[in-house]
Design an enzyme around this catalytic site. Structure first.
Site, PDB file in Angstrom:
ATOM      1  N   GLU A   1       0.901  -1.094   0.084  1.00 17.06           N
ATOM      2  CA  GLU A   1       0.039   0.072  -0.135  1.00 17.06           C
ATOM      3  C   GLU A   1       0.839   1.304   0.030  1.00 17.06           C
ATOM      4  O   GLU A   1       0.404   2.179   0.300  1.00 17.06           O
ATOM      5  CB  GLU A   1      -0.880  -0.005   1.336  1.00 17.06           C
ATOM      6  CG  GLU A   1      -1.845  -1.210   1.292  1.00 17.06           C
ATOM      7  CD  GLU A   1      -2.780  -1.416   0.191  1.00 17.06           C
ATOM      8  OE1 GLU A   1      -2.732  -0.579  -0.676  1.00 17.06           O
ATOM      9  OE2 GLU A   1      -3.590  -2.423   0.236  1.00 17.06           O
TER      10      GLU A   1
ATOM     11  N   HIS B   1      -2.604   2.214   8.370  1.00 17.39           N
ATOM     12  CA  HIS B   1      -3.801   1.243   7.946  1.00 17.39           C
ATOM     13  C   HIS B   1      -3.846  -0.003   8.716  1.00 17.39           C
ATOM     14  O   HIS B   1      -3.023  -0.719   9.156  1.00 17.39           O
ATOM     15  CB  HIS B   1      -3.239   0.877   6.648  1.00 17.39           C
ATOM     16  CG  HIS B   1      -4.372  -0.062   5.888  1.00 17.39           C
ATOM     17  ND1 HIS B   1      -5.713  -0.148   5.762  1.00 17.39           N
ATOM     18  CD2 HIS B   1      -4.098  -1.420   5.356  1.00 17.39           C
ATOM     19  CE1 HIS B   1      -6.138  -1.082   5.280  1.00 17.39           C
ATOM     20  NE2 HIS B   1      -5.267  -1.838   4.791  1.00 17.39           N
TER      21      HIS B   1
ATOM     22  N   HIS C   1      -7.007  -3.307  10.078  1.00 15.21           N
ATOM     23  CA  HIS C   1      -8.074  -4.084   9.695  1.00 15.21           C
ATOM     24  C   HIS C   1      -9.119  -4.211  10.798  1.00 15.21           C
ATOM     25  O   HIS C   1      -9.174  -5.421  11.337  1.00 15.21           O
ATOM     26  CB  HIS C   1      -7.778  -5.517   9.095  1.00 15.21           C
ATOM     27  CG  HIS C   1      -7.082  -5.588   7.713  1.00 15.21           C
ATOM     28  ND1 HIS C   1      -6.474  -6.649   7.243  1.00 15.21           N
ATOM     29  CD2 HIS C   1      -6.927  -4.409   6.791  1.00 15.21           C
ATOM     30  CE1 HIS C   1      -5.867  -6.252   6.078  1.00 15.21           C
ATOM     31  NE2 HIS C   1      -5.993  -4.798   5.977  1.00 15.21           N
TER      32      HIS C   1
ATOM     33  N   GLU D   1     -17.456  11.181  22.517  1.00 14.52           N
ATOM     34  CA  GLU D   1     -16.167  11.905  22.263  1.00 14.52           C
ATOM     35  C   GLU D   1     -15.929  11.758  20.548  1.00 14.52           C
ATOM     36  O   GLU D   1     -14.875  12.567  20.291  1.00 14.52           O
ATOM     37  CB  GLU D   1     -15.167  10.979  23.012  1.00 14.52           C
ATOM     38  CG  GLU D   1     -14.795   9.762  22.503  1.00 14.52           C
ATOM     39  CD  GLU D   1     -13.640   9.083  23.152  1.00 14.52           C
ATOM     40  OE1 GLU D   1     -13.923   8.180  23.860  1.00 14.52           O
ATOM     41  OE2 GLU D   1     -12.380   9.539  23.245  1.00 14.52           O
TER      42      GLU D   1
ATOM     43  N   HIS E   1     -12.635  -4.050   4.130  1.00 14.38           N
ATOM     44  CA  HIS E   1     -11.259  -4.385   3.927  1.00 14.38           C
ATOM     45  C   HIS E   1     -10.777  -3.650   5.272  1.00 14.38           C
ATOM     46  O   HIS E   1     -10.122  -4.459   6.146  1.00 14.38           O
ATOM     47  CB  HIS E   1     -10.649  -3.497   2.734  1.00 14.38           C
ATOM     48  CG  HIS E   1      -9.179  -3.615   2.776  1.00 14.38           C
ATOM     49  ND1 HIS E   1      -8.379  -4.027   1.545  1.00 14.38           N
ATOM     50  CD2 HIS E   1      -8.087  -3.765   3.887  1.00 14.38           C
ATOM     51  CE1 HIS E   1      -7.136  -4.115   1.791  1.00 14.38           C
ATOM     52  NE2 HIS E   1      -7.066  -3.876   3.124  1.00 14.38           N
TER      53      HIS E   1
HETATM   54  P1  13P Z   1       0.913  -5.542   3.074  1.00 14.65           P
HETATM   55  O1  13P Z   1       1.520  -6.803   3.899  1.00 14.65           O
HETATM   56  O2  13P Z   1       1.850  -5.466   1.427  1.00 14.65           O
HETATM   57  O3  13P Z   1       1.531  -4.115   3.825  1.00 14.65           O
HETATM   58  O4  13P Z   1      -0.309  -5.839   2.839  1.00 14.65           O
HETATM   59  C1  13P Z   1      -1.344  -5.770   4.009  1.00 14.65           C
HETATM   60  C2  13P Z   1      -2.441  -5.141   3.655  1.00 14.65           C
HETATM   61  O5  13P Z   1      -3.419  -4.724   4.561  1.00 14.65           O
HETATM   62  C3  13P Z   1      -2.813  -4.879   2.174  1.00 14.65           C
HETATM   63  O6  13P Z   1      -4.188  -3.997   2.636  1.00 14.65           O
HETATM   64 ZN    ZN Z   2      -5.298  -3.989   4.201  1.00 17.12          ZN
END
Ligand code: 13P
Ligand code: ZN
Length: 273
Positions: A116, A140, A142, A170, A211
């Site tokens: 990413e 980023h 999940h 909050e 995602h």
């Molecule tokens: P990477 O291991 O390449 O960082 O990918 C993980 C991910 O969350 C892709 O969206």
């Molecule tokens: Zn991801």
């Protein structure tokens, strides 16, 4: 001149990776983190750099020319970052045109920066410009409940913003600009990077449907806190929706205005009708 892993910003980065792992935000290699390194921090560790060959970023970030970033490696697990930072992390340098990067430290057993990287760098470029260089962290993750909501709610900025704001008091104070939503797209390339960075012009939080989520902030605490707060609100919301599809009572637009006045934040009018 100390070791790279002794630098304060590297320690902060590693602690944040551990925190994300401990909260369940990072199954396997899920998620990635990047930090735009300050000039004086680069000076403190430059002696340890061993530049590798230049490679294509996959997009253009001219406003990041000459900048250095600490990033997670592609396929690396957050749970392993603190155990072996030199294997799981890299410091990269962006070239003068903002089209190429090279690894100058880390990934000692081979590999490349996160897949990413285009989204991280395009977000950094927007935030550097729009915050006068204040924002340095792009994260980023999940997070489970945020992702769960992308199967239930319409994928609209306003719907997600109102739902998250009004579920935990909050939230409008922690992310007053709201939350952007990017519809499902193939991850890892320029197209999703463009869509995400467009939303980052307006928001510090951008959800990727089915995602995960991106957060931008000035330092590790603020950026992690942003992700954590939004995910906690989403978790409450998932519990509420699991019990009923009708909330008995909820904060109104007038309540949100009162909150904004009291805490001195500006909430966009488009989210207040
Ligand atoms: P990477 O291991 O390449 O960082 O990918 C993980 C991910 O969350 C892709 O969206
Ligand atoms: Zn991801």
């Amino acid at each position: 001149m100390g070791k790279v892993t002794d630098a304060g910003f590297v320690k902060g980065f590693i602690r944040m990776a551990d925190d994300g792992w401990n909260l369940g935000f990072h199954e396997r290699n899920g998620g990635n983190l990047s930090y735009r390194i300050k000039e004086e921090e680069v000076e403190g560790i430059k002696e340890c750099f061993a530049p590798a060959e230049w490679k294509e970023i996959g997009t253009e970030v001219p406003d990041l020319a000459g900048e250095y970033f600490l990033v997670t490696g592609s396929g690396k697990y957050f749970r392993n970052v603190s155990l072996d930072p030199e294997d799981t992390l890299a410091i990269i340098e962006v070239d003068d045109a903002g089209k190429m990067y090279r690894i100058v430290w880390g990934l000692k057993n081979g590999g490349r920066p996160t897949s990413e990287l285009p989204t991280h760098l395009m977000n950094h470029e927007i935030k550097k410009r729009l915050t006068d260089g204040r924002h340095r962290v792009i994260y980023h993750a999940h997070p489970i409940s945020i992702v769960a909501l992308t199967f239930l709610l319409p994928l609209e900025d306003k719907v997600f913003t109102r739902e998250l704001w009004t579920t935990m008091t909050e939230c409008p104070i922690v992310f007053p600009a709201g939350v952007g939503v990017v519809p499902w797209m193939v991850p890892g390339g320029r197209e999703i990077a463009i869509a995400t960075s467009e939303k980052m012009k307006e928001y510090d939080l951008v959800i990727w449907a089915h995602h995960g989520m991106f957060a931008s902030g000035a330092d590790f605490d603020l950026t992690f806190g942003l992700m954590h707060t939004a995910e906690k609100s989403a978790e409450i919301l998932v519990k509420v929706f699991s019990m009923t599809d009708k909330k008995r009572q909820v904060m109104s637009s007038a309540d949100l205005r009162k909150l904004a006045d009291e805490f001195g934040v500006v909430l966009p009018e488009k989210f207040l009708d």
